[in-house]
Write a protein that holds these residues in place. Sequence first.
Motif, PDB file in Angstrom:
ATOM      1  N   ILE A   6       2.498  -0.169  -4.126  1.00 31.56           N
ATOM      2  CA  ILE A   6       1.655  -1.044  -3.320  1.00 31.56           C
ATOM      3  C   ILE A   6       1.616  -0.623  -1.851  1.00 31.56           C
ATOM      4  O   ILE A   6       0.998  -1.298  -1.025  1.00 31.56           O
ATOM      5  N   GLY A   7       2.253   0.503  -1.517  1.00 33.68           N
ATOM      6  CA  GLY A   7       2.235   0.994  -0.142  1.00 33.68           C
ATOM      7  C   GLY A   7       3.510   0.664   0.613  1.00 33.68           C
ATOM      8  O   GLY A   7       4.321  -0.166   0.189  1.00 33.68           O
ATOM      9  N   ASP A   8       3.699   1.360   1.743  1.00 31.56           N
ATOM     10  CA  ASP A   8       4.841   1.119   2.625  1.00 31.56           C
ATOM     11  C   ASP A   8       6.173   1.296   1.893  1.00 31.56           C
ATOM     12  O   ASP A   8       7.151   0.598   2.181  1.00 31.56           O
ATOM     13  N   GLY A   9       6.200   2.208   0.903  1.00 32.26           N
ATOM     14  CA  GLY A   9       7.440   2.490   0.194  1.00 32.26           C
ATOM     15  C   GLY A   9       7.876   1.414  -0.781  1.00 32.26           C
ATOM     16  O   GLY A   9       9.013   1.422  -1.237  1.00 32.26           O
ATOM     17  N   ARG A  10       6.958   0.509  -1.146  1.00 33.83           N
ATOM     18  CA  ARG A  10       7.323  -0.578  -2.049  1.00 33.83           C
ATOM     19  C   ARG A  10       6.492  -0.528  -3.335  1.00 33.83           C
ATOM     20  O   ARG A  10       5.434   0.085  -3.384  1.00 33.83           O
TER      21      ARG A  10
END
Length: 344
Positions: free
Chosen positions: A311-315
């Motif tokens: 989902i983005g931002d390393g998550r």
Amino acid sequence: MRRTPRAHGHRTVAVVTTALALTAALHQPASAEPATLPEVRAELDRLYHDAEVATEKYNAVDGEVTRQKKRVSTLKAQVMSTEKKLTRLTELAGVAARTQYRGGGVPAEVQFVLADNFERALDNASLARQAHRGTNRVMTALAKTQEELRTRSDDADDELKRLRKNRRSMGSHRTTIQARIDEAQKMESRLAEKQRRELAALERETADEAQAKWVESGVLDTAGTEGSSAGSKAVAFATRELGKPYVWGAEGPDSYDCSGLTSQAWLAAGVAIPRTSQDQWRLLHRVPVADMRPGDLIIYNADATHVSLYIGDGRMIHAPRPGRSVTVAPAGSLEILGVVRPDA
């Protein structure tokens, strides 16, 4: 999900009695008995991984059963259609033969219409004979097709029976593992409150260490921050499912397993993808981890038995394991095998 925690000799906890009881429900005969919380955690992770392997195998066979049922249904419909055509042609051929016999080879209505033109009548008689021979050829071909379809239908039925038997076997194996996990969770719940907190802290620490190492590698420096239109829809769907429980073989709407969540998220985005994480890894387009973007699927473990939605931002969002719910977690907290893009 299997993880390999660091040695925590300094954190050995007085849980030997509980761990030994836990071992009776958890460990295989050849396994060493866990005597510390890190060892208990590792044993639980091993069981959850085994459960995911069993789940993915069951889901794969279940999918085959569903597809085979459709093939059998299609073949049976084709057999029925062919039988109807053959019956109709047989009736028409009989009518034509009787008409020709009564009229000397040419239908009476044709003789009446063409009585003033003998040559045309002869031409028509020739056409009638050709039509009759053609009808016989069609009937012969249909009879052959009917026999072939019946053979294929019988073979498909046999294959369906084999697949159902295999599914029952997989289901039995999965039930055995579920029983062991249920017992493990009961034993885990009997730990003292302090020990449960330490066990949860150990799990978070292991995940955080893996995530930090992953981020420090620079893998996120070139990762995309925006997904495609379909990818964004898949992420939105998964976000709405947060908090729903993990259930083996579930595809929603009330519960999910890991690949059930990802396949339904992309289906909601208008893209049908394979049902299991192993098929998602095998059949979908692979992209470098450093090039992933929101909506892509992250495949975990060397045997591709777990999957999440980036989902983005390393998550990522995933359905972790039995006893847990759909949640947001660090994408690098598990052993990454690779990334696939459903709408490549």
